[in-house]
Design a protein around this motif. Structure first.
Motif, PDB file in Angstrom:
ATOM      1  N   PHE A 215      16.538  -5.724  92.370  1.00  0.00           N
ATOM      2  CA  PHE A 215      15.864  -4.515  91.895  1.00  0.00           C
ATOM      3  C   PHE A 215      15.279  -3.707  93.065  1.00  0.00           C
ATOM      4  CE2 PHE A 215      15.812  -6.841  87.905  1.00  0.00           C
ATOM      5  CZ  PHE A 215      15.873  -5.851  86.933  1.00  0.00           C
ATOM      6  N   ALA A 216      15.552  -4.101  94.298  1.00  0.00           N
ATOM      7  CA  ALA A 216      14.824  -3.544  95.433  1.00  0.00           C
ATOM      8  C   ALA A 216      15.194  -2.099  95.746  1.00  0.00           C
ATOM      9  CB  ALA A 216      15.048  -4.402  96.672  1.00  0.00           C
ATOM     10  N   MET A 217      16.348  -1.624  95.331  1.00  0.00           N
ATOM     11  CA  MET A 217      16.765  -0.260  95.636  1.00  0.00           C
ATOM     12  C   MET A 217      17.348   0.404  94.403  1.00  0.00           C
ATOM     13  SD  MET A 217      18.356  -0.520  99.474  1.00  0.00           S
ATOM     14  CE  MET A 217      17.319  -0.888 100.889  1.00  0.00           C
ATOM     15  N   ILE A 251      21.391  -2.899  99.578  1.00  0.00           N
ATOM     16  CA  ILE A 251      20.479  -4.052  99.618  1.00  0.00           C
ATOM     17  C   ILE A 251      20.880  -5.078 100.674  1.00  0.00           C
ATOM     18  CG2 ILE A 251      19.546  -5.987  98.284  1.00  0.00           C
ATOM     19  CD1 ILE A 251      19.594  -4.184  95.814  1.00  0.00           C
ATOM     20  N   PRO A 252      22.167  -5.473 100.783  1.00  0.00           N
ATOM     21  CA  PRO A 252      22.497  -6.459 101.822  1.00  0.00           C
ATOM     22  C   PRO A 252      22.099  -6.030 103.232  1.00  0.00           C
ATOM     23  CG  PRO A 252      24.287  -6.307 100.239  1.00  0.00           C
ATOM     24  CD  PRO A 252      23.330  -5.201  99.910  1.00  0.00           C
ATOM     25  N   GLY A 253      22.160  -4.735 103.534  1.00  0.00           N
ATOM     26  CA  GLY A 253      21.726  -4.275 104.849  1.00  0.00           C
ATOM     27  C   GLY A 253      20.247  -4.519 105.081  1.00  0.00           C
ATOM     28  N   PHE A 254      19.440  -4.301 104.063  1.00  0.00           N
ATOM     29  CA  PHE A 254      18.010  -4.600 104.160  1.00  0.00           C
ATOM     30  C   PHE A 254      17.786  -6.100 104.334  1.00  0.00           C
ATOM     31  CE2 PHE A 254      14.126  -5.535 101.458  1.00  0.00           C
ATOM     32  CZ  PHE A 254      13.221  -5.348 102.491  1.00  0.00           C
ATOM     33  N   LEU A 255      18.541  -6.912 103.598  1.00  0.00           N
ATOM     34  CA  LEU A 255      18.383  -8.358 103.726  1.00  0.00           C
ATOM     35  C   LEU A 255      18.786  -8.840 105.120  1.00  0.00           C
ATOM     36  CD1 LEU A 255      19.680  -9.576 100.244  1.00  0.00           C
ATOM     37  CD2 LEU A 255      17.353  -8.986 100.949  1.00  0.00           C
ATOM     38  N   ALA A 256      19.740  -8.155 105.736  1.00  0.00           N
ATOM     39  CA  ALA A 256      20.113  -8.516 107.108  1.00  0.00           C
ATOM     40  C   ALA A 256      18.944  -8.283 108.058  1.00  0.00           C
ATOM     41  CB  ALA A 256      21.332  -7.710 107.550  1.00  0.00           C
ATOM     42  N   ARG A 257      18.138  -7.252 107.807  1.00  0.00           N
ATOM     43  CA  ARG A 257      16.940  -7.031 108.625  1.00  0.00           C
ATOM     44  C   ARG A 257      15.939  -8.173 108.422  1.00  0.00           C
ATOM     45  NH1 ARG A 257      13.743  -1.670 108.814  1.00  0.00           N
ATOM     46  NH2 ARG A 257      13.099  -2.737 110.733  1.00  0.00           N
ATOM     47  N   ILE A 258      15.782  -8.619 107.182  1.00  0.00           N
ATOM     48  CA  ILE A 258      14.889  -9.757 106.912  1.00  0.00           C
ATOM     49  C   ILE A 258      15.376 -10.993 107.659  1.00  0.00           C
ATOM     50  CG2 ILE A 258      14.095 -11.352 105.134  1.00  0.00           C
ATOM     51  CD1 ILE A 258      14.085  -8.994 103.180  1.00  0.00           C
ATOM     52  N   GLN A 284      26.501 -13.849  96.114  1.00  0.00           N
ATOM     53  CA  GLN A 284      27.421 -14.042  97.233  1.00  0.00           C
ATOM     54  C   GLN A 284      27.149 -13.021  98.334  1.00  0.00           C
ATOM     55  OE1 GLN A 284      30.253 -16.197  97.510  1.00  0.00           O
ATOM     56  NE2 GLN A 284      29.737 -17.332  95.660  1.00  0.00           N
ATOM     57  N   ALA A 285      26.974 -11.757  97.953  1.00  0.00           N
ATOM     58  CA  ALA A 285      26.757 -10.706  98.959  1.00  0.00           C
ATOM     59  C   ALA A 285      25.442 -10.898  99.696  1.00  0.00           C
ATOM     60  CB  ALA A 285      26.790  -9.335  98.285  1.00  0.00           C
ATOM     61  N   PHE A 286      24.425 -11.363  98.985  1.00  0.00           N
ATOM     62  CA  PHE A 286      23.101 -11.501  99.591  1.00  0.00           C
ATOM     63  C   PHE A 286      23.013 -12.692 100.537  1.00  0.00           C
ATOM     64  CE2 PHE A 286      20.783  -9.346  95.746  1.00  0.00           C
ATOM     65  CZ  PHE A 286      21.445  -8.165  96.037  1.00  0.00           C
TER      66      PHE A 286
END
Length: 540
Positions: A215-217, A251-258, A284-286
């Motif tokens: 739900f983040a974006m 969202i996966p791009g943001f998770l890559a920053r995390i 899978q993507a996350f």
């Protein structure tokens, strides 16, 4: 805050989480030490010995941050402080230190999709369209007729938009109106929440569960959601396919920053909570390519009405260990879902069912989460309407179970007032079925489900095939569920009868028994209802 000396537990064994058993604590309901009827951090610290005795690897704490408690901590007003109802930062430091001394790691929830409307960021954002944080949340103009910008619905209470007269705009909220949606498309917002994560990593936290991260974006074009296919509908939210207010490709791009941040802290663990239908592709993507989160936590079991062999096959189908693939996490119960024993027993003996379910959970590939009280076989509590506090349960009564029945106090002592949870009336009532299942009574009974849980967790930790191995399903007619777990030369065959009647089953080959539940003296070629066996293949 003083600088923390790195704890040896947090800087070694980088892959400790792979195949781990993680115990979930819901702080409001675990143990109350100050007599206000609400659990606190000191109560968790006081009972860490119980958690350690289970043999688990880590403890996941649901939110304890500063909050007005409209959604009981999932509406965060300050990411970097402890709400007074739970204690202080010093209490948190003591909890982390005590956990580490017992060999336990601490994982906390981080709620990054939204904040409380009492957060300083939102108070600034709502002041005007030129405020310093004006675009830190999702704002939009009304349609010409004054109606909300689009048709998006919130999980709890109708429209996902609430009018704010200060700005003369609507703000978005996927959950309660008091939980405004952060605009994580904004790099400055990402930086701010990463700073919050860094605060806790510096304090010694060993990882995070990222709440409702899909739900983040939102879709920046604010396009209407299409109608959902026919199905069970108890809320306006259920009428839509949520393709634009969640699950966005950024969202996966943001998770890559995390992940990049967390990689600076050796041995930390990250798990995404992924909510909704069709969650597998997002899970899978996350977690893909060792650049995103370590694991993803899905709801395949949590909202299932029945435990079937088909359910287990479908839940595990996507997780075959292919190169670049992440690692799944599974739970049968948590603070958001009715307890599994009540959803799945179907009139059968709840104690027997809880034992079989625990054996199955410990046999799955991935990380597994045990929710507080699951080791006691607690059924879903009955909470009368006048004691409900969950906004979802109240709004949708009586069409949904709500969450209160899974959040009632942990029973520590069978004969103590309020089952030893508190000296005061608890914030939710103790179900009268729970005190007989209390920790003190089960601890003294070698045959209890509590002691069985300890034995099964020890088995999982000792058997590389169960903790780290592959999973391959074998042909078997329902209600049988049969699969192999293999790692190196170790091959374990796991067989379960999920049905209501005894079933004949003859293993193909020669086996030695490793563990069994509810077999009741049955022969090697039959399985009683809700029973299970784990066996080791051998050659002669």
């Amino acid at each position: 805050m003083t600088d923390k000396v790195p704890d040896p537990l947090t800087v070694s064994s980088a892959d400790w989480w792979r195949g781990a058993v993680i115990y979930q604590v819901y702080p409001r309901s675990f143990a109350d030490t100050n007599g206000d009827g609400v659990g606190d951090l000191a109560g968790i610290t006081e009972h860490l010995d119980h958690i350690a005795s289970l043999g688990v690897d880590a403890v996941w704490l649901s939110p304890f941050f500063t909050s007005p408690m409209k959604d009981f901590g999932y509406d965060v007003a300050d990411y970097c402080d402890v709400d007074p109802v739970f204690g202080t930062l010093a209490d948190c430091d003591r909890l982390i230190a005590r956990a580490h001394s017992l060999g336990l790691r601490i994982i906390t929830d981080l709620v990054l999709a939204h904040t409380s409307d009492q957060h300083a960021w939102f108070r600034d954002s709502r002041q005007s369209r030129t405020a310093s944080r004006a675009d830190w949340y999702v704002w939009a103009d009304a349609k010409p007729d004054g109606s909300p910008p689009n048709n998006w619905q919130s999980v709890f209470v109708g429209s996902a938009w609430t009018w704010d007269a200060r700005r003369g705009q609507y703000y978005m909220h996927n959950f309660l109106p008091e939980q405004p949606q952060l605009n994580l498309h904004n790099p400055a917002v990402q930086d701010a929440v990463l700073d919050a994560a860094r605060f806790w990593l510096d304090r010694g936290v060993d990882g995070f569960r990222f709440d409702a991260i899909n739900f983040a974006m939102h879709d920046p074009l604010l396009r209407d959601n299409p109608p959902a296919p026919p199905g069970k509908r108890t809320r306006p939210f259920d009428f839509q396919s949520k393709v634009h207010n969640q699950s966005q490709p950024q969202i996966p791009g943001f998770l890559a920053r995390i992940r990049a941040l967390m990689d600076h802290y050796p041995g930390r663990f990250s798990v995404a909570e992924v909510v909704g239908e069709g969650a597998e592709p997002e899970m899978q993507a996350f977690t893909a390519d060792d650049r995103h989160l370590n694991s993803a936590y899905g709801f395949a079991y949590l909202y299932a009405d029945a435990l079937t062999s088909d359910l287990v096959r479908r839940a595990n189908a996507a997780w075959d260990g292919a190169p670049g693939q992440g690692w799944p996490s599974w739970a049968f119960s948590n603070h958001d879902a009715p307890r599994a024993v009540s959803r799945w027993a179907e009139g059968r003996d709840p104690d027997r069912f809880a034992r079989m379910a625990m054996l199955l959970l410990m046999a799955l590939r991935g990380n597994v989460f045990v929710y507080q009280g699951e080791e006691l076989g607690l059924p879903q509590a009955d909470v009368p309407f006048d004691r409900l506090v969950d906004p979802e349960a109240i709004a949708n009564w009586p069409e949904t179970f709500g969450r209160d029945g899974a959040r009632t106090p942990m029973p520590w002592r069978a004969d103590a007032p309020h089952a030893g949870f508190s000296i005061a009336e608890p914030w939710l009532p103790v179900d009268p079925r729970h005190p007989p299942l209390a920790v003190d009574r089960q601890d003294a009974d070698p045959a209890s489900i509590l002691n069985l849980t300890r034995r099964l967790i020890a088995l999982r930790k000792a058997a590389a095939a169960l903790r780290l191995g592959s999973l391959r399903f074998l042909d078997a007619p329902a209600p049988l569920l049969v699969f192999e777990r293999a790692h190196g030369d170790e091959v374990l065959t796991c067989v379960f009868n999920l049905g209501h009647e005894t079933v004949a089953w003859t293993p193909d080959g020669h086996f030695l028994p490793v563990e069994s539940v509810n077999v009741d003296g049955a022969g090697p070629d039959e399985l009683p209802p809700i029973s299970g066996r784990i066996m080791r293949r051998f050659s002669i």
